[in-house]
Design an enzyme around this catalytic site. Structure first.
Site: not given
Length: 311
Positions: A157, A181, A250, A253, A276, A285
């Protein structure tokens, strides 16, 4: 707005709705458009409940609400229309609670699916090559290519790229520590041309960076490069290299993710590499060990291998 139902609702369902419509008109002050939308949605849901054999709104529970939402999705409703449907139902049940006709709102915990945000079109491998063949010995051009190679090579990112410090780069292990994040740390594979061009930039970095500046990538003013500066430089390189598509961080990415999936068919590895939590609404996940990820990266990524030396 007239009820367009072929078969009118039984009074036990219709009478509370009529009281709610009057409440909307006299006390809530909602626009006529919103009132009409609410009425249309509630009448439709009343019909569904009749088909399910229910004759009282008090019989509705969260499971019934989920069934109503699922039927809307099966019927091809847009996410925005389904959100209006659930909003009207929540408001109606709140009204019944206010009137003492209901003790709890069964629609409170049921949410409409989020609208899907379209991803930017990815660059194909030829466009990536065209963008990254920067033949310029200017130190800032070398920095820019290092940033682009790293962003595409590791699927970073923009915020992650800018936040990298020199101490986060491990040339020997071919790893970069990344803070994603939610301040979640991950280790990104770092090899091939990304590693090669970051090493080239490191030879010039001290000529620009202030003595106490920890950032890997700095501007010509000596401080950590800004998000806006990275965006501007990448856009300029896209124009300079005559790439047809607009270049953005982006998009690099997204291109990384697309090319990795096309080459490896390893959804879980790409999910982990991108940092993610969920790669789709249905994908849980799954943690994979780094060695497995590094192997998937080395085998699949089109720029993970060093170019053969020219004779």
């Amino acid at each position: 707005m007239k009820n367009e139902s072929v078969n009118p609702l039984p009074s036990s369902l219709q009478a509370p709705l009529n009281r709610f419509y009057e409440f909307l008109r006299s006390e809530k002050g909602l626009s006529l458009h919103t009132q009409r939308n609410y009425k249309q949605q509630l009448e439709t849901m009343g019909e569904h409940l009749c088909q399910m054999g229910l004759r009282q709104w008090q019989q509705v529970d969260a499971a019934w609400v989920r069934q109503l939402a699922s039927k809307g999705m099966r019927d091809g409703m847009k996410a925005s229309s389904l959100a209006t449907r659930l909003s009207s139902l929540r408001s109606f049940f709140d009204f019944l609670i206010l009137r003492g006709e209901l003790s709890a709102n069964p629609a409170k915990g049921v949410s409409a699916p989020r609208k899907k945000r379209p991803l930017p079109k990815n660059l194909d491998v030829d466009e990536i090559s065209q963008l990254l063949e920067v033949d310029d010995n200017d130190p800032l051009a070398i920095r820019d290519r290092a940033m682009m190679e790293l962003m595409y090579g590791a699927g970073l990112r923009l915020a992650e790229l800018v936040a990298i410090d020199v101490r986060d780069v491990n040339f020997g292990a071919e790893e970069i520590r990344v803070i994603g994040k939610g301040d979640k740390e991950r280790v990104a594979p770092f090899s091939g041309q990304a590693k090669e061009w970051v090493a080239k930039w490191m030879k010039f970095r001290s000529d620009f960076a202030k003595n106490d500046e920890p950032a890997l990538f700095v501007s010509k003013l000596g401080a950590r490069i800004s998000h806006r500066n990275v965006q501007k430089r990448m856009s300029e390189w896209g124009q300079k290299q005559a790439v047809a598509s607009h270049i953005s961080p982006h998009k690099l990415r997204h291109s990384f993710a697309t090319h990795m999936l096309e080459s490896s068919n390893n959804l879980r590895a790409v999910q982990e590499l991108l940092g993610h939590e969920n790669i789709s609404t249905t994908q849980i996940y799954t943690h994979l060990d780094f060695q497995h990820l590094a192997q998937a990266y080395d085998q699949a990524h089109p720029r993970a291998h060093k170019k053969p030396k020219e004779s």
